[in-house]
Design an enzyme around this catalytic site. Sequence first.
Site, PDB file in Angstrom:
ATOM      1  N   LEU A 170      32.630  12.196  57.694  1.00 23.63           N
ATOM      2  CA  LEU A 170      32.280  13.102  56.603  1.00 23.63           C
ATOM      3  C   LEU A 170      31.326  12.352  55.682  1.00 23.63           C
ATOM      4  CD1 LEU A 170      35.769  14.637  55.602  1.00 23.63           C
ATOM      5  CD2 LEU A 170      33.980  15.702  56.979  1.00 23.63           C
ATOM      6  N   ASP A 171      30.372  13.083  55.086  1.00 20.03           N
ATOM      7  CA  ASP A 171      29.496  12.452  54.097  1.00 20.03           C
ATOM      8  C   ASP A 171      30.335  11.798  53.011  1.00 20.03           C
ATOM      9  OD1 ASP A 171      27.289  13.358  55.433  1.00 20.03           O
ATOM     10  OD2 ASP A 171      26.908  15.047  54.081  1.00 20.03           O
ATOM     11  N   GLN A 172      29.789  10.763  52.397  1.00 19.52           N
ATOM     12  CA  GLN A 172      30.520  10.043  51.361  1.00 19.52           C
ATOM     13  C   GLN A 172      31.027  10.976  50.261  1.00 19.52           C
ATOM     14  OE1 GLN A 172      28.290   6.890  49.506  1.00 19.52           O
ATOM     15  NE2 GLN A 172      30.058   6.078  48.408  1.00 19.52           N
TER      16      GLN A 172
END
Length: 532
Positions: A376-378
Amino acid sequence: MSLFHPLPPAQERPVQMNNPFRYVPHPLCKLAAEEVTACVQGRDDWQAEVAAGKMFGVLVCEAPATGELGFLAAYSGQIGGREDWPWFVPAVFDYLQEDGYFKQKEAVITGINREISELERQPSLQQAKDALAALRLQAEQEVNDYKKLMAEAKAARDARRGSVDEAELTRESQFQKAELHRIKMRWKQQIAEAEGRLQSLEEAIAERKAERKRRSDDLQRWLFGQFRMLNGRGEQRTLTDIFAPTPQRVPPAGAGECCAPKLLQYAFANGLKPLCMAEFWMGRSPRMEVRHQGMFYPACRGKCKPILEWMLTGMNVESEGKKMADIELKIVEEDEHIVVVDKPSGLLSVPGKTDEPSVQSMLGERYGEVYMVHRLDQDTSGLMVVALTNDAYHHLQQQFLHRTVRKTYVALLDGIVRGSGTISLPLRPDLTDRPRQVVDFEHGRQAITDYRVMDISDGRTRISLEPHTGRTHQLRMHCAHQQGLATPIVGDALYGHPHGDAPERLCLHAASLEFVHPATGERMSFTSQCPF
């Protein structure tokens, strides 16, 4: 100072310089941007060019000697072919002077371009290409015809065997083989002569192109050496030196011509103290990128990150990232094969360039070696499954590859969207501004998302998103891009609309996750409560 435009002195001043790559615009920047917008709208001669799309920037400064508060304004590149319009800060280096070194060398390169065009259009070049193609076709036809004749002759010889002298048949066969060889050699010589005539014409063009490239490279190197960028300590470094230690090693075209470097250079050169800055878009959105009229955006990374990191040296600048000390990673499910976690916003999925914690590093401390199946994106929160064995990893990897894993996200959009549907916009990285993505129907990779509006409140839309592909920033781009929902996710610093009252986090949450357990074969389903 005519380019230092005053602001009301009673305004609260920022304590730290904002980070140009991640910020919510300060009220002073918004006030300055309004004045810039009014100025631009008052220029009738600029309207067509600005309507096509242009980035503007403001830098709020303080005059240390008097404490006066004001701002500087800039535009990216040129307007009307000029970098020196009054009211706006000038270029770091004005290479557009009519009789200057750059223009003189550019004129020579332009002349070479004309020569190349004339050489490529000359009738003799096309005639040579056509003649060569015709010879190859004739040669192929004659060789094939003779081979067909040889095959028929062989069949006739086979029918006569036993009734005539075998030596006579052999001589006939040998003669035909020799004749085929002579035909091939004759055509080979004619084709070689035609290739030579074409090659001499093409070599003349190649020589001019090589000369053009050499002169262009020399001029570009000279130009980058003229951009001498100041920093917060009063030090100076050329663009060539700034980019030397970076992976690309040389500055990209247009480096130093964006708003932020222009603004900081003028402030440092004129003894002004930078307080905060912002860049905003005016005009139509580009076809491939996400840009909205009047919205603020971070500085580009490809051209500006190395430059601004140098220029901001010695200044008290806000950190770009979030501090993740004492963070807790919620374990939703675990056994000897897998672990399902609920990742908080701001935590990396895998280790980055710094020593910041990540899902992988934190689970590694608990379980030893772990295998990251997806990310997942940060800034995205929500559910992730991580494999604890190599077999589980490969099993889950195949599920993701064949798209049998089902993921559903909840997002809060900064505007009103209605209904449901499917978005299909191909994506690829913006090579000059990673990690930003662009829509590219020619070179992009397929990206498909289903969406369904859940509710609308206070001018914002809560929406369910189900991606069928897993491209970088897919959901963020599909929401924000004008060919998608044209409504960015709240808190999206790359593609969205930063507001003073917006939450710091990206309002995107992986709310549900379904997959087959790699050991038991059971279909597993998990949900996570949306935190916004």
